[in-house]
Write an enzyme that holds these catalytic residues in place. Structure first.
Site, PDB file in Angstrom:
ATOM      1  N   CYS A  87      50.710-135.375   5.365  1.00  0.00           N
ATOM      2  CA  CYS A  87      50.774-134.247   4.444  1.00  0.00           C
ATOM      3  C   CYS A  87      51.445-134.660   3.134  1.00  0.00           C
ATOM      4  O   CYS A  87      52.367-135.452   3.115  1.00  0.00           O
ATOM      5  CB  CYS A  87      51.544-133.054   4.992  1.00  0.00           C
ATOM      6  SG  CYS A  87      50.866-132.379   6.486  1.00  0.00           S
ATOM      7  N   ARG A 141      47.773-139.198   1.876  1.00  0.00           N
ATOM      8  CA  ARG A 141      48.729-138.784   2.903  1.00  0.00           C
ATOM      9  C   ARG A 141      48.121-137.838   3.935  1.00  0.00           C
ATOM     10  O   ARG A 141      48.739-137.559   4.959  1.00  0.00           O
ATOM     11  CB  ARG A 141      49.924-138.090   2.245  1.00  0.00           C
ATOM     12  CG  ARG A 141      50.735-138.995   1.346  1.00  0.00           C
ATOM     13  CD  ARG A 141      51.864-138.231   0.719  1.00  0.00           C
ATOM     14  NE  ARG A 141      52.843-137.823   1.700  1.00  0.00           N
ATOM     15  CZ  ARG A 141      53.895-138.527   2.061  1.00  0.00           C
ATOM     16  NH1 ARG A 141      54.122-139.691   1.505  1.00  0.00           N
ATOM     17  NH2 ARG A 141      54.729-138.084   2.964  1.00  0.00           N
ATOM     18  N   TRP A 147      47.613-133.233   6.767  1.00  0.00           N
ATOM     19  CA  TRP A 147      47.253-134.092   7.900  1.00  0.00           C
ATOM     20  C   TRP A 147      47.664-133.293   9.122  1.00  0.00           C
ATOM     21  O   TRP A 147      48.854-133.056   9.343  1.00  0.00           O
ATOM     22  CB  TRP A 147      48.009-135.413   7.818  1.00  0.00           C
ATOM     23  CG  TRP A 147      47.616-136.388   8.880  1.00  0.00           C
ATOM     24  CD1 TRP A 147      46.525-137.208   8.877  1.00  0.00           C
ATOM     25  CD2 TRP A 147      48.328-136.664  10.101  1.00  0.00           C
ATOM     26  NE1 TRP A 147      46.505-137.969  10.019  1.00  0.00           N
ATOM     27  CE2 TRP A 147      47.594-137.658  10.785  1.00  0.00           C
ATOM     28  CE3 TRP A 147      49.486-136.181  10.674  1.00  0.00           C
ATOM     29  CZ2 TRP A 147      47.995-138.170  12.019  1.00  0.00           C
ATOM     30  CZ3 TRP A 147      49.886-136.689  11.907  1.00  0.00           C
ATOM     31  CH2 TRP A 147      49.150-137.678  12.568  1.00  0.00           C
ATOM     32  N   ASN A 194      55.773-130.235   4.777  1.00  0.00           N
ATOM     33  CA  ASN A 194      55.397-131.498   5.403  1.00  0.00           C
ATOM     34  C   ASN A 194      56.429-131.769   6.479  1.00  0.00           C
ATOM     35  O   ASN A 194      57.623-131.680   6.212  1.00  0.00           O
ATOM     36  CB  ASN A 194      55.403-132.607   4.337  1.00  0.00           C
ATOM     37  CG  ASN A 194      55.305-133.995   4.935  1.00  0.00           C
ATOM     38  OD1 ASN A 194      54.740-134.165   6.009  1.00  0.00           O
ATOM     39  ND2 ASN A 194      55.862-134.978   4.247  1.00  0.00           N
ATOM     40  N   GLY A 195      55.976-132.063   7.707  1.00  0.00           N
ATOM     41  CA  GLY A 195      56.920-132.337   8.791  1.00  0.00           C
ATOM     42  C   GLY A 195      56.525-131.563  10.028  1.00  0.00           C
ATOM     43  O   GLY A 195      55.407-131.044  10.122  1.00  0.00           O
ATOM     44  N   GLU A 197      46.496-158.405  13.035  1.00  0.00           N
ATOM     45  CA  GLU A 197      46.282-157.682  11.783  1.00  0.00           C
ATOM     46  C   GLU A 197      44.781-157.582  11.460  1.00  0.00           C
ATOM     47  O   GLU A 197      44.304-156.542  11.002  1.00  0.00           O
ATOM     48  CB  GLU A 197      47.064-158.397  10.666  1.00  0.00           C
ATOM     49  CG  GLU A 197      46.930-157.835   9.271  1.00  0.00           C
ATOM     50  CD  GLU A 197      47.411-156.396   9.104  1.00  0.00           C
ATOM     51  OE1 GLU A 197      47.948-155.819  10.049  1.00  0.00           O
ATOM     52  OE2 GLU A 197      47.199-155.852   8.010  1.00  0.00           O
ATOM     53  N   LYS A 208      42.921-154.089  10.984  1.00  0.00           N
ATOM     54  CA  LYS A 208      42.206-153.738   9.734  1.00  0.00           C
ATOM     55  C   LYS A 208      40.785-153.313  10.058  1.00  0.00           C
ATOM     56  O   LYS A 208      40.292-152.324   9.548  1.00  0.00           O
ATOM     57  CB  LYS A 208      42.162-154.933   8.763  1.00  0.00           C
ATOM     58  CG  LYS A 208      43.436-155.270   8.056  1.00  0.00           C
ATOM     59  CD  LYS A 208      43.823-154.339   6.938  1.00  0.00           C
ATOM     60  CE  LYS A 208      44.787-153.283   7.394  1.00  0.00           C
ATOM     61  NZ  LYS A 208      46.187-153.528   7.345  1.00  0.00           N
ATOM     62  N   GLU A 246      40.649-149.853  11.991  1.00  0.00           N
ATOM     63  CA  GLU A 246      41.097-148.635  11.311  1.00  0.00           C
ATOM     64  C   GLU A 246      40.175-148.193  10.180  1.00  0.00           C
ATOM     65  O   GLU A 246      40.092-147.010   9.886  1.00  0.00           O
ATOM     66  CB  GLU A 246      42.544-148.752  10.821  1.00  0.00           C
ATOM     67  CG  GLU A 246      42.769-149.688   9.672  1.00  0.00           C
ATOM     68  CD  GLU A 246      44.224-149.725   9.215  1.00  0.00           C
ATOM     69  OE1 GLU A 246      44.937-148.735   9.360  1.00  0.00           O
ATOM     70  OE2 GLU A 246      44.627-150.787   8.696  1.00  0.00           O
ATOM     71  N   HIS A 295      43.327-166.321  29.908  1.00  0.00           N
ATOM     72  CA  HIS A 295      44.035-165.515  30.910  1.00  0.00           C
ATOM     73  C   HIS A 295      43.432-164.115  31.013  1.00  0.00           C
ATOM     74  O   HIS A 295      44.086-163.202  31.497  1.00  0.00           O
ATOM     75  CB  HIS A 295      45.526-165.442  30.572  1.00  0.00           C
ATOM     76  CG  HIS A 295      46.170-166.789  30.568  1.00  0.00           C
ATOM     77  ND1 HIS A 295      46.493-167.467  31.723  1.00  0.00           N
ATOM     78  CD2 HIS A 295      46.497-167.623  29.544  1.00  0.00           C
ATOM     79  CE1 HIS A 295      47.007-168.646  31.412  1.00  0.00           C
ATOM     80  NE2 HIS A 295      47.014-168.765  30.089  1.00  0.00           N
ATOM     81  N   LYS A 343      48.649-142.086   5.235  1.00  0.00           N
ATOM     82  CA  LYS A 343      49.319-143.270   4.728  1.00  0.00           C
ATOM     83  C   LYS A 343      50.728-143.445   5.274  1.00  0.00           C
ATOM     84  O   LYS A 343      51.095-144.500   5.739  1.00  0.00           O
ATOM     85  CB  LYS A 343      49.341-143.215   3.199  1.00  0.00           C
ATOM     86  CG  LYS A 343      49.985-144.428   2.546  1.00  0.00           C
ATOM     87  CD  LYS A 343      49.128-145.660   2.698  1.00  0.00           C
ATOM     88  CE  LYS A 343      49.770-146.897   2.114  1.00  0.00           C
ATOM     89  NZ  LYS A 343      49.110-148.107   2.606  1.00  0.00           N
TER      90      LYS A 343
HETATM   91  C1  F6R Z   1      47.792-150.200   8.731  1.00  0.00           C
HETATM   92  C2  F6R Z   1      48.928-149.510   8.173  1.00  0.00           C
HETATM   93  C3  F6R Z   1      49.937-148.951   9.093  1.00  0.00           C
HETATM   94  C4  F6R Z   1      51.355-149.072   8.502  1.00  0.00           C
HETATM   95  C5  F6R Z   1      52.359-148.368   9.416  1.00  0.00           C
HETATM   96  C6  F6R Z   1      53.785-148.530   8.930  1.00  0.00           C
HETATM   97  O1  F6R Z   1      46.954-150.712   7.745  1.00  0.00           O
HETATM   98  O2  F6R Z   1      49.045-149.346   6.981  1.00  0.00           O
HETATM   99  O3  F6R Z   1      49.862-149.553  10.338  1.00  0.00           O
HETATM  100  O4  F6R Z   1      51.675-150.424   8.359  1.00  0.00           O
HETATM  101  O5  F6R Z   1      52.042-147.012   9.493  1.00  0.00           O
HETATM  102  O6  F6R Z   1      53.958-147.965   7.669  1.00  0.00           O
HETATM  103  P1  F6R Z   1      55.189-148.340   6.760  1.00  0.00           P
HETATM  104  O7  F6R Z   1      55.077-149.782   6.417  1.00  0.00           O
HETATM  105  O8  F6R Z   1      55.083-147.445   5.575  1.00  0.00           O
HETATM  106  O9  F6R Z   1      56.423-148.069   7.578  1.00  0.00           O
END
Ligand code: F6R
Length: 604
Positions: free
Chosen positions: A2, A27, A74, A98-99, A477, A481, A484, A500, A599
């Protein structure tokens, strides 16, 4: 999670709110809404779905108001719908939030008894009715009384048509900044929302409630009026724009060389072979016996590589934990522990909770963070800022590589302080480090070629990423990527673990992405590739320029410049980022705002 924005001043509230929400859409994008006070009456506009729908709704409305609040959602409580879209209102009051309000059911029950009628399934509507029930002619007082009843996390902005000259905002465990520019006063979940109007920000502290009027701000915490200094933020609005790129993610991938240069600037002297971390009082962390890294998602992957750096270069034992696991497993933390939270946003709820828990046990805290004034930055004893600039694409890219470079420098700094590396050795590492941005530029030149490879793979349903040692976290990673943003299922594995279990999956329908750059354990990776090929697997590999061995065994190769083992994760990162980006883009997906994600994850 949010985004909220609020404005009072001399401009058109509609324009400021829509602009702010556009910049906050990363967000949350389940619904959006604004409420403004137009000629002493609150007018609310809300729409389910992307912000573009709300934009269309208000586009031709002639609105003159210069006070309002806005929200991009969100979903947590209640599905994405028109009814659940913010702002929520109660009589003359409108609220965005937000929260998560943990005791909302109990409050709802109470308010229903008092005769309030609920129109949504959200916890936010409870806040609106609660404030209304406590209103005795002063919105500021009503909000201050109301938040005493709330359990959970909130950033709130409230307006009342009975007091059209003020906005009341409050925060607890959810981010909220106030921007100031002469008579214009802004509040927002994040800095980029209002960067077009101001670079002067006040960061509210936990429990703060602020009364915003044209050209004036009054802040209370509990019964006390408090002063919060403003900070100048040197991000500029262009940094938060796409600048001709199709997506923020692509722009941010390309910004990595610059981000790395900005992050290491001023922290070393090549001539002296010395690392400087002015922001860290080394004497305070001199006696630490172990380092515990806590983070989530991509930042956790950076932490896994940080462990290699610190243990290898500075010889200090490092544990790396997923923040949401750490806090529930009774971790062993004491005064001799250095907690190292890593977070782009500085607002990730689980990472904040891990930080607070560790502080209670006496740990010192040095964090790696991208957002000045964020909760994690404020609550740490020292902060290593990554200078990635605002990261808008939901999938983290430049934040990751700037975290990595910070970890590498921090490891060298500890090695220097603990005399584990000589000046010449540090000089040598620095010499390699400063060549990195140029090498990343060379990898970026393969963009079109990587797109061509991606084209051959977009219809596959599964992927396996393999890497070893420094590049095992890059395998994780790469898989994160891909899944997601392209919604293709992928798993990352340490290549040596393949036999394994996961090897059972290998066949012609399970492509394998190998991080095959030259390193100390290169021969082992080569054997893993042979194992995949022997089972008819399709192999895409990264290879170091000039290397013919992995090339000969792979179906597709992407060449990267040669570099020291420690820095290979940077080059491999760019490749896996571009590959995921192109898969998602070719599939026509919403790269910057993938489904179900947001985000910054400010709820547990
Ligand atoms: C994936 C991604 C998330 C963030 C995670 C932590 O691409 O962006 O996995 O890395 O939500 O977020 P921060 O770094 O803001 O604590």
């Amino acid at each position: 999670m949010c985004g909220i924005v609020a404005f009072i001043g001399d401009r058109s509230a509609k324009d400021v709110l829509i602009e702010g929400l556009t910049r906050l859409e990363y967000r949350g994008y389940d619904s959006a809404g604004i409420a403004i006070i137009e000629k002493d009456k609150i007018e609310v506009f809300r729409a389910k779905g992307k912000l573009s729908i709300l934009k269309e709704l208000v586009a031709d409305k002639e609105l003159t108001a210069s006070i309002g609040i806005g929200h991009t959602r969100w979903a947590t409580h209640g599905k994405p719908s028109y009814e659940n879209a913010h702002p929520h209102f109660s009589n003359h009051i409108a609220v965005v939030h937000n929260g998560i309000i943990e005791n909302y059911l109990q409050l709802k029950e109470e308010l229903i008894q008092k005769g309030y009628d609920f129109k949504s399934e959200t916890d936010t509507e409870v806040i609106a009715h609660l404030i209304d029930s406590l209103y005795e002619g002063d919105l500021f007082d009503a909000v201050r009384k109301g938040i005493k009843r709330l359990k959970g996390s909130y950033a709130i902005a409230a307006i009342s048509e009975k007091e059209p000259d003020r906005i009341v905002v409050a925060r607890y465990d959810s981010p909220l900044v106030i921007g100031i520019s002469e008579d214009d006063v802004f509040a927002a979940s994040d800095i980029p929302a209002v960067l077009n109007y101001t670079r002067e920000f006040i960061f509210l502290e936990e429990g703060d409630v602020a009364l915003l009027r044209k050209g004036s701000i009054k802040i209370f915490n509990g019964e006390e009026e408090v002063t919060r200094e403003s900070k100048h933020i040197d991000w500029n609005p262009v940094m938060a724009e796409k600048s001709g790129y199709k997506h923020f993610m692509l722009k941010e991938i390309y910004e990595q060389p610059r981000g790395i240069i900005d992050t290491i600037r001023g922290k070393y002297s090549l001539e002296d072979g010395k690392i400087y971390f002015g922001e860290i009082d080394f004497e305070r962390i001199n006696n630490i016996k172990k380092i515990v890294i806590v983070a989530c998602g991509t930042s956790w992957h950076a932490g896994l590589i940080g462990k290699f750096y610190i243990e290898n270069l500075a010889r200090i034992s490092v544990e790396v934990d997923i923040a949401s696991e750490f806090r529930y497993r009774n971790p062993i933390i004491d005064e001799e522990t250095l907690l190292l939270p890593i977070s782009q946003s500085g607002e990730t709820a689980d990472t904040i909770a891990a930080l607070r828990l560790s502080k209670k046990s006496g740990a010192k805290v040095v964090s790696i963070c991208n957002v000045v004034g964020s909760t994690i930055a404020r609550e740490s004893d020292g902060v290593i800022y990554t200078h990635a600039g605002p990261e808008i694409g939901v999938a983290s890219t430049k934040a990751f590589t700037t975290q990595l470079v910070s970890l590498f420098l921090f490891a060298l700094f500890l090695a220097q302080k603990r005399e584990k590396l000589s000046r010449d050795e540090i000089k040598w590492y620095l010499g390699e480090l400063i060549k990195l941005p140029e090498k990343i530029e060379l990898v970026l030149k393969h963009d079109k070629y990587i797109e061509r490879i991606a084209r051959d793979f977009i219809n596959f349903k599964n992927f396996l990423y393999l890497g070893r040692h420094y590049n095992y976290p890059i395998a994780l990673e790469g898989a994160l990527k891909l899944k997601e943003i392209s919604y293709i299922h992928a798993e990352g594995y340490p290549a040596g673990e393949m036999k394994h279990g996961p090897i059972a999956l290998i066949d012609k329908d399970m492509p394998v992405f190998v991080l095959g750059t030259k390193s100390e354990i290169y021969d082992k990776i080569l054997s893993n590739v042979e194992e995949v090929k022997a089972r008819s697997g399709i192999v895409i590999s990264t290879v170091t320029e000039g290397d013919e061995d992995i090339r000969g065994k792979s179906d597709y190769v992407i060449e990267v410049p040669s570099c020291i083992d420690e820095l290979t994760p940077f080059l491999n990162s760019v490749v896996i980022q571009l590959f995921a980006y192109h898969c998602a883009n070719l599939l026509g997906l919403d790269v910057d705002q993938p489904r179900n994600l947001a985000k910054s994850v400010t709820v547990e």
